[in-house]
Write a protein that holds these residues in place. Sequence first.
Motif, mmCIF file in Angstrom:
data_model
loop_
_atom_site.group_PDB
_atom_site.id
_atom_site.type_symbol
_atom_site.label_atom_id
_atom_site.label_comp_id
_atom_site.label_asym_id
_atom_site.label_seq_id
_atom_site.Cartn_x
_atom_site.Cartn_y
_atom_site.Cartn_z
ATOM 1 N N PHE A 199 0.814 -1.345 0.099
ATOM 2 C CA PHE A 199 -0.103 -0.006 0.048
ATOM 3 C C PHE A 199 0.995 1.061 0.040
ATOM 4 C CE2 PHE A 199 -2.995 -3.120 2.106
ATOM 5 C CZ PHE A 199 -3.978 -3.257 1.113
ATOM 6 N N GLY A 200 2.168 1.143 0.486
ATOM 7 C CA GLY A 200 3.007 2.395 0.700
ATOM 8 C C GLY A 200 3.387 2.735 -0.932
ATOM 9 N N THR A 201 3.580 1.708 -1.747
ATOM 10 C CA THR A 201 3.787 1.920 -2.991
ATOM 11 C C THR A 201 2.921 2.962 -3.937
ATOM 12 O OG1 THR A 201 5.218 -0.213 -3.034
ATOM 13 C CG2 THR A 201 4.619 0.765 -5.270
ATOM 14 N N LYS A 202 1.658 2.348 -3.687
ATOM 15 C CA LYS A 202 0.541 3.101 -4.228
ATOM 16 C C LYS A 202 0.481 4.712 -3.693
ATOM 17 C CE LYS A 202 -2.200 1.803 -6.709
ATOM 18 N NZ LYS A 202 -2.196 1.860 -8.207
ATOM 19 N N ALA A 203 0.617 4.834 -2.385
ATOM 20 C CA ALA A 203 0.498 5.959 -1.768
ATOM 21 C C ALA A 203 1.668 6.872 -2.074
ATOM 22 C CB ALA A 203 0.710 5.671 -0.130
ATOM 23 N N GLY A 204 2.656 6.379 -2.527
ATOM 24 C CA GLY A 204 3.932 7.189 -2.882
ATOM 25 C C GLY A 204 4.894 7.315 -1.851
ATOM 26 N N LEU A 205 4.958 6.529 -0.859
ATOM 27 C CA LEU A 205 5.736 6.608 0.608
ATOM 28 C C LEU A 205 7.165 6.288 0.079
ATOM 29 C CD1 LEU A 205 5.402 7.294 3.738
ATOM 30 C CD2 LEU A 205 5.248 4.673 3.756
ATOM 31 N N MET A 206 8.072 7.224 0.485
ATOM 32 C CA MET A 206 9.350 6.765 0.287
ATOM 33 C C MET A 206 9.718 5.669 1.191
ATOM 34 S SD MET A 206 11.486 10.553 0.288
ATOM 35 C CE MET A 206 11.413 11.324 -1.276
ATOM 36 N N SER B 89 9.819 10.754 4.214
ATOM 37 C CA SER B 89 8.817 11.164 3.164
ATOM 38 C C SER B 89 8.737 12.521 3.324
ATOM 39 C CB SER B 89 7.538 10.224 3.048
ATOM 40 O OG SER B 89 7.992 9.118 2.632
ATOM 41 N N THR B 90 8.178 13.103 4.552
ATOM 42 C CA THR B 90 8.016 14.457 5.088
ATOM 43 C C THR B 90 9.057 15.432 4.512
ATOM 44 O OG1 THR B 90 6.293 13.780 6.506
ATOM 45 C CG2 THR B 90 7.125 15.964 6.560
ATOM 46 N N PHE B 91 10.190 14.845 4.985
ATOM 47 C CA PHE B 91 11.347 16.165 5.084
ATOM 48 C C PHE B 91 11.994 15.989 3.626
ATOM 49 C CE2 PHE B 91 15.833 17.181 5.406
ATOM 50 C CZ PHE B 91 15.728 18.379 6.033
ATOM 51 N N LEU B 92 12.109 14.923 3.081
ATOM 52 C CA LEU B 92 12.795 14.778 1.698
ATOM 53 C C LEU B 92 11.830 15.103 0.621
ATOM 54 C CD1 LEU B 92 15.076 11.689 1.685
ATOM 55 C CD2 LEU B 92 15.625 13.972 2.039
ATOM 56 N N GLY B 93 10.638 14.744 0.733
ATOM 57 C CA GLY B 93 9.604 15.490 -0.105
ATOM 58 C C GLY B 93 9.603 16.844 -0.440
ATOM 59 N N VAL B 94 9.466 17.396 0.860
ATOM 60 C CA VAL B 94 9.229 19.196 0.694
ATOM 61 C C VAL B 94 10.754 19.453 0.188
ATOM 62 C CG1 VAL B 94 9.827 19.649 3.085
ATOM 63 C CG2 VAL B 94 8.439 21.059 2.022
ATOM 64 N N LEU B 95 11.706 19.144 0.607
ATOM 65 C CA LEU B 95 13.050 19.686 0.322
ATOM 66 C C LEU B 95 13.032 19.481 -1.324
ATOM 67 C CD1 LEU B 95 15.434 20.701 1.863
ATOM 68 C CD2 LEU B 95 16.503 18.309 1.915
ATOM 69 N N LEU B 96 12.920 18.149 -1.766
ATOM 70 C CA LEU B 96 12.761 18.076 -3.386
ATOM 71 C C LEU B 96 11.849 18.974 -4.000
ATOM 72 C CD1 LEU B 96 13.265 14.297 -3.430
ATOM 73 C CD2 LEU B 96 15.013 15.883 -4.071
ATOM 74 N N ALA C 145 4.158 17.200 -7.292
ATOM 75 C CA ALA C 145 4.086 15.688 -7.183
ATOM 76 C C ALA C 145 5.210 15.419 -5.856
ATOM 77 C CB ALA C 145 4.919 15.056 -8.234
ATOM 78 N N TYR C 146 6.250 16.344 -5.885
ATOM 79 C CA TYR C 146 6.817 15.943 -4.453
ATOM 80 C C TYR C 146 6.391 16.431 -3.251
ATOM 81 C CZ TYR C 146 11.069 14.572 -6.911
ATOM 82 O OH TYR C 146 12.101 13.719 -7.596
ATOM 83 N N CYS C 147 5.305 17.396 -3.341
ATOM 84 C CA CYS C 147 4.529 17.868 -2.106
ATOM 85 C C CYS C 147 3.509 16.666 -2.004
ATOM 86 C CB CYS C 147 3.754 19.175 -2.677
ATOM 87 S SG CYS C 147 4.953 20.662 -2.481
ATOM 88 N N GLY D 183 3.824 11.641 3.791
ATOM 89 C CA GLY D 183 4.407 11.377 4.846
ATOM 90 C C GLY D 183 3.882 11.960 6.122
ATOM 91 N N ILE D 184 3.143 13.065 6.023
ATOM 92 C CA ILE D 184 2.383 13.751 7.325
ATOM 93 C C ILE D 184 1.271 12.775 7.676
ATOM 94 C CG2 ILE D 184 1.008 15.606 7.921
ATOM 95 C CD1 ILE D 184 2.659 17.505 6.153
ATOM 96 N N ILE D 185 0.767 12.134 6.629
ATOM 97 C CA ILE D 185 -0.602 11.290 7.087
ATOM 98 C C ILE D 185 0.021 9.875 7.707
ATOM 99 C CG2 ILE D 185 -2.325 9.590 5.975
ATOM 100 C CD1 ILE D 185 -2.432 11.699 3.583
#
Length: 405
Positions: free
Chosen positions: A143-150, A208-215, A227-229, A235-237
């Motif tokens: 399920f993490g793959t579908k959600a886009g979780l790092m 996911s939260t930190f690297l996603g917003v950094l990217l 998309a990165y947001c 990640g927050i969820i």
Amino acid sequence: GLDALSAFFLLAVLLLATLSAVYVVGYLGGEKASPRAAGSWAFFNLLVLSMALVVVARHAFLFLLAWETMALASFFLVVYHHEQAEVRKASWIYLVATHLGALCLPPMFFLLASRSSLDFDALGLGLSPQAASVCFVLALVGFGTKAGLMPFHVWLPEAHPAAASHVSALMSGVMIKTGVYGLLRVLTLLDEPQLWWGWLLLALGAVSTFLGVLLALAQHDLKRMLAYCSIENVGIIVLGLGAGVVGLASQAPAVAALGFAAALLHVLNHAVFKRLLFMGAGSVIKATGTGEIDALGGVLRRMPVTGGTFLVGSIAISGLPPLNGFVSELLLYWSGILGASRLDARAAMPLGVMVALVGTAGALALATFTKSFGVVFLGLPRGEHGRLVADPAFSMRAAMLVLAA
């Protein structure tokens, strides 16, 4: 079947899919009579149907059938502009990634049904703690793959920029949330969660939260930045889910309730403001012909509705009061602070780190959207892209205004 969890996600699916359909009427505009547009509408409807079936399925076979239908329908939506090589590449990356994740789901269901049946009412009965942990890890990967979780996110920053904007809005706003639903559903089937499950969720959510917003801050393409947001907000969820699991494992019902409430509310909030932002980006790209942030400027003067609604979405995704992103993040802060002050060190330390990380991510998100909104909408046009533009068709403006409200 329709329980409270299914009803919550079904509301998000159907409400936001309806607004997306209104938006698509104007977005496809002159293409309405083409075979490509007809195919897009067909797969759009199939995707909405399959997402609805995923959240109301009460048997593992029906769930997997709906899950596969959702994967294929979204693939054909991503490949809408198939004449472009980068679109074909992104669509295949998405198809391969989503099926690699889906490979974890059949063994998970068979293990859950090892002492019962494949009916959801019987899944998980009599499982040993070791088997339950294996099911949790399989669910997290699948399920993490579908959600886009790092680190399972590889498809998301490729597929979203390549897909048409109405497809990106539907996938980011709702489809990736089916991964969150699946993970939550499995957690309800497993008794007595273990503390390390919460640690793992908090760790992956933090990355996911930190690297996603950094990217996101480093991007120069509007849709790739969004998309990165999406990765950041997933990640927050997941941080909320992790806080909830830590609270359950530590016998702290208040921490658990606040964590799960933050996660569920952010599912809905993110669906609303991310759908709005992708619609705004789609309107800008359709009007100007480019999504390159540095090539745009002064768009607000000629597209006031698009610019105004995009600003609302930007404030919401940055977690600023009084908009919806602030409310769900406030619940997450509350859960973390309560847990850090009342629980033992094994639970308190990761929750304290979570609070600091969410605050840092909020500051980076504010910087990201200050940059993107300022460059795209304010100032003067940097080229011909922003000189001869106007707000989009009425249906597109109406959908954006409803989401902004």
